[in-house]
Design a protein around this motif. Structure first.
Motif, PDB file in Angstrom:
ATOM      1  N   TYR A 146     -60.184   0.774  -2.358  1.00  0.00           N
ATOM      2  CA  TYR A 146     -60.026   0.750  -0.905  1.00  0.00           C
ATOM      3  C   TYR A 146     -61.268   1.324  -0.237  1.00  0.00           C
ATOM      4  O   TYR A 146     -62.007   2.109  -0.832  1.00  0.00           O
ATOM      5  N   ARG A 147     -61.456   0.898   1.008  1.00  0.00           N
ATOM      6  CA  ARG A 147     -62.551   1.481   1.776  1.00  0.00           C
ATOM      7  C   ARG A 147     -62.137   2.876   2.247  1.00  0.00           C
ATOM      8  O   ARG A 147     -62.812   3.854   2.007  1.00  0.00           O
ATOM      9  N   SER A 148     -61.023   2.932   2.910  1.00  0.00           N
ATOM     10  CA  SER A 148     -60.555   4.201   3.444  1.00  0.00           C
ATOM     11  C   SER A 148     -59.039   4.257   3.362  1.00  0.00           C
ATOM     12  O   SER A 148     -58.366   3.318   3.775  1.00  0.00           O
ATOM     13  N   VAL A 149     -58.532   5.317   2.805  1.00  0.00           N
ATOM     14  CA  VAL A 149     -57.076   5.489   2.708  1.00  0.00           C
ATOM     15  C   VAL A 149     -56.724   6.918   3.090  1.00  0.00           C
ATOM     16  O   VAL A 149     -57.596   7.789   3.161  1.00  0.00           O
ATOM     17  N   LYS A 150     -55.463   7.135   3.318  1.00  0.00           N
ATOM     18  CA  LYS A 150     -55.021   8.503   3.605  1.00  0.00           C
ATOM     19  C   LYS A 150     -55.239   9.359   2.371  1.00  0.00           C
ATOM     20  O   LYS A 150     -55.854  10.411   2.429  1.00  0.00           O
ATOM     21  N   ASP A 152     -51.488   9.443  -3.210  1.00  0.00           N
ATOM     22  CA  ASP A 152     -50.225   8.918  -2.692  1.00  0.00           C
ATOM     23  C   ASP A 152     -50.048   7.451  -3.055  1.00  0.00           C
ATOM     24  O   ASP A 152     -48.960   7.031  -3.451  1.00  0.00           O
ATOM     25  N   ILE A 153     -51.130   6.675  -2.922  1.00  0.00           N
ATOM     26  CA  ILE A 153     -51.050   5.246  -3.256  1.00  0.00           C
ATOM     27  C   ILE A 153     -50.776   5.081  -4.754  1.00  0.00           C
ATOM     28  O   ILE A 153     -49.929   4.303  -5.161  1.00  0.00           O
ATOM     29  N   ALA A 154     -51.486   5.857  -5.564  1.00  0.00           N
ATOM     30  CA  ALA A 154     -51.313   5.774  -7.014  1.00  0.00           C
ATOM     31  C   ALA A 154     -49.878   6.139  -7.405  1.00  0.00           C
ATOM     32  O   ALA A 154     -49.280   5.495  -8.270  1.00  0.00           O
ATOM     33  N   ALA A 155     -49.325   7.147  -6.753  1.00  0.00           N
ATOM     34  CA  ALA A 155     -47.953   7.577  -7.068  1.00  0.00           C
ATOM     35  C   ALA A 155     -46.959   6.470  -6.737  1.00  0.00           C
ATOM     36  O   ALA A 155     -46.044   6.190  -7.513  1.00  0.00           O
ATOM     37  N   GLN A 156     -47.181   5.837  -5.595  1.00  0.00           N
ATOM     38  CA  GLN A 156     -46.301   4.723  -5.213  1.00  0.00           C
ATOM     39  C   GLN A 156     -46.385   3.590  -6.224  1.00  0.00           C
ATOM     40  O   GLN A 156     -45.379   3.024  -6.639  1.00  0.00           O
ATOM     41  N   MET A 157     -47.624   3.283  -6.626  1.00  0.00           N
ATOM     42  CA  MET A 157     -47.813   2.201  -7.597  1.00  0.00           C
ATOM     43  C   MET A 157     -47.171   2.551  -8.933  1.00  0.00           C
ATOM     44  O   MET A 157     -46.532   1.711  -9.569  1.00  0.00           O
ATOM     45  N   ALA A 158     -47.336   3.805  -9.357  1.00  0.00           N
ATOM     46  CA  ALA A 158     -46.768   4.249 -10.637  1.00  0.00           C
ATOM     47  C   ALA A 158     -45.256   4.106 -10.616  1.00  0.00           C
ATOM     48  O   ALA A 158     -44.644   3.658 -11.582  1.00  0.00           O
ATOM     49  N   GLN A 159     -44.684   4.467  -9.485  1.00  0.00           N
ATOM     50  CA  GLN A 159     -43.241   4.364  -9.335  1.00  0.00           C
ATOM     51  C   GLN A 159     -42.780   2.904  -9.394  1.00  0.00           C
ATOM     52  O   GLN A 159     -41.709   2.607  -9.907  1.00  0.00           O
ATOM     53  N   GLY A 160     -43.632   2.029  -8.891  1.00  0.00           N
ATOM     54  CA  GLY A 160     -43.306   0.612  -8.881  1.00  0.00           C
ATOM     55  C   GLY A 160     -43.599  -0.091 -10.194  1.00  0.00           C
ATOM     56  O   GLY A 160     -43.594  -1.312 -10.261  1.00  0.00           O
ATOM     57  N   GLY A 161     -43.908   0.679 -11.247  1.00  0.00           N
ATOM     58  CA  GLY A 161     -44.071   0.101 -12.568  1.00  0.00           C
ATOM     59  C   GLY A 161     -45.509  -0.172 -12.981  1.00  0.00           C
ATOM     60  O   GLY A 161     -45.749  -0.796 -14.015  1.00  0.00           O
ATOM     61  N   GLU A 162     -46.458   0.291 -12.184  1.00  0.00           N
ATOM     62  CA  GLU A 162     -47.869   0.111 -12.540  1.00  0.00           C
ATOM     63  C   GLU A 162     -48.147   0.822 -13.877  1.00  0.00           C
ATOM     64  O   GLU A 162     -47.712   1.942 -14.089  1.00  0.00           O
TER      65      GLU A 162
END
Lengths: 165, 330
Positions: free
Chosen positions: B92-96, B100-110
């Protein structure tokens, strides 16, 4: 008071570190004593040997004595209060307990708050690793057992949740 | 770059022309072998230039000159040569917050090894929600998804393991003195140059996932830091007096991380402990650790295989796993 029962009492005494146990039942009384004969801080020549001594007496009174209560072994000590229905949230690791996500923020949960299964109730931190602890049950926060920023051990109980709420 | 036809085409052209940097490639032959129109090639070149690739474009030929020092997935993946870490990249260029994004992805089965990177973080977090300063284009922000089979109590040591991988990567890019400040900061010349934030999601006695987040000050100038940080923060650029390659630093770190993570899964820090100690800024120092209203003090004599700091006082050694460390000057 049959042989089996007495043997059971002997075993109870052997497994504990109490010196003697007296049980009376329906006019019969049995006392089991053991010598805690050796101590580990002694000369070290003999290991601690427990020797149960059984003395049984028959009392002549016809009056039935009330059944005595066998003292529980320490491992079976009852909880201080009735927590039978409450579920403990335990720490999965050694670390420091934090009640809130940051020092300025409100605690994740407060006493008597209703929570749902999977809700984050605190953080346990070790080496700056933030472990968000979730409740495995829905219910009411019945007890908060640790203070903010307190060190906690592996398996230590942090909260008691009352599922009946 | 992903998804769209044009971006895929740009990727293909890029891989063709960068095989021989500085050598012109004929547009005609490219169009013939890729079965595309010259117009499509021109459009794809525009995409590449927008991304920051330096490409010399003549009437008949194109020449690859240089790749941008940007955290774009194509560049991260290029000759990365890792097996697990960075196998999938979300740039990403800019994220919060990449964590947090990685945690969401991990939860979604990444799966394990996927990384999330950003050029800038608008809400990058330090410990307990403290904000980590991250202006655009000067830092490296990366979060790695891990799904180890070990129990949650082994997860904290990952911070030390990560610090080692990061310190060794940074050493390649500076002559400054790189140190690990237990447990999660990297210092250059005594000032903070990088930070690590590990977050664990566990259920009962099983790790669901661990997110290892790293923020590195690479090309920050002193004035990029707010006044209150200027005396305690630094960057590779400040230490070296010239810019460093963010992309190469990131790739070096990812390669080191993969190696160290493999070792850690076998025996935690058993085989890496000595290198950790060599980098440790606290070894031999008298320190004070504060957690809550408690203080522990003593001399740092070791770091054990779990990553715990071993403190000695009055001849008694004890492991410490939490607390804010400060060095006590004699």
């Amino acid at each position: 008071m049959n042989e089996k029962y007495i043997k059971k009492l002997i075993r109870l005494v052997e497994e504990s570190d109490i010196e003697s146990l007296e049980v009376s039942s329906w006019g019969r009384k049995v006392r089991i004593t053991q010598r805690l004969s050796a101590s580990s801080n002694g000369s070290g020549d003999s290991p601690a040997v427990l020797q149960p001594i059984v003395t049984a007496t028959s009392t002549t009174t016809s009056e039935p004595a009330p059944p005595a209560v066998v003292p529980p072994t320490p491992a079976e000590a009852p909880p201080v209060e009735d927590t039978g229905r409450q579920v403990a949230v335990k720490s999965p690791m050694v670390g420091t307990f934090y009640a809130a996500p940051s020092p300025e923020a409100n605690p994740y949960v407060s006493l008597n708050e209703k929570i749902t299964v999977g809700q984050v109730v605190c953080i346990v931190e070790a080496m700056k690793l933030m472990n968000e602890i979730e409740s495995e049950v829905s219910g009411r926060v019945a007890k908060i057992l640790v203070e903010n920023a307190q060190p906690v051990e592996f398996g230590q109980e942090l909260f008691l949740i009352d599922p009946a709420g | 770059m992903n998804n769209s036809h044009l971006e895929k085409l740009a990727d293909t052209i890029l891989s063709r022309i960068r095989r021989r940097p500085g050598r012109p490639v004929s547009i005609k032959s490219l169009s013939r072998s890729l079965k595309i129109e010259a117009g499509e090639i021109r459009a794809a070149l525009t995409v590449l230039k927008t991304l920051g690739y330096k490409i010399r474009h003549r009437k008949e030929t194109i020449t690859f000159v240089a790749a941008p020092d940007s955290l774009i997935d194509t560049e991260i993946a290029y000759q990365l040569a890792t097996k697990v870490i960075g196998r999938r990249i979300r740039a990403y260029r800019s994220v919060k917050s990449t964590n947090d994004i990685a945690a969401q992805m991990a939860q979604g089965g990444e799966p394990e090894g996927t990384i999330v990177t950003a050029e800038a973080q608008t809400a990058g977090r330090g410990r307990l929600g403290r904000v980590w300063h991250s202006p655009a284009g000067s830092g490296v922000y990366v979060s790695i998804i891990l799904k180890p089979s070990f129990k949650p109590d082994l997860a904290p040591g990952l911070a030390i393991m990560t610090a080692l991988a990061l310190a060794e990567a940074m050493t390649v890019f500076t002559k400054g003195e790189v140190k690990i400040k237990w447990p999660n900061d990297i210092l250059i010349g005594g000032r903070k140059a990088a930070g690590i934030l590990t977050e664990l999601s566990a259920e009962k006695n099983k790790v669901e996932h661990v997110i290892v987040g790293v923020g590195i000050n690479v090309n920050h100038r002193s004035e990029d830091f707010p006044a209150e940080l200027q005396k305690i923060a630094t960057s590779l650029r400040i230490a070296n007096r010239r810019k460093a390659s963010r992309i190469n630093l990131l790739k070096q770190f990812l390669r080191n991380f993969e190696k160290e993570y493999r070792r850690y899964q076998k025996g935690q820090l058993a085989t890496s402990r000595k290198r950790v100690l060599r980098f440790s800024s606290l070894l031999g120092e008298n320190v004070e650790l504060r957690f809550g209203n408690k203080t522990v003090s003593g001399r740092v004599v070791d770091i054990d295989a779990t990553g715990a700091l071993i403190i000695e006082k009055d001849g008694i050694r004890r492991p410490v796993t939490s607390g804010e460390v400060s060095v006590v000057k004699a």
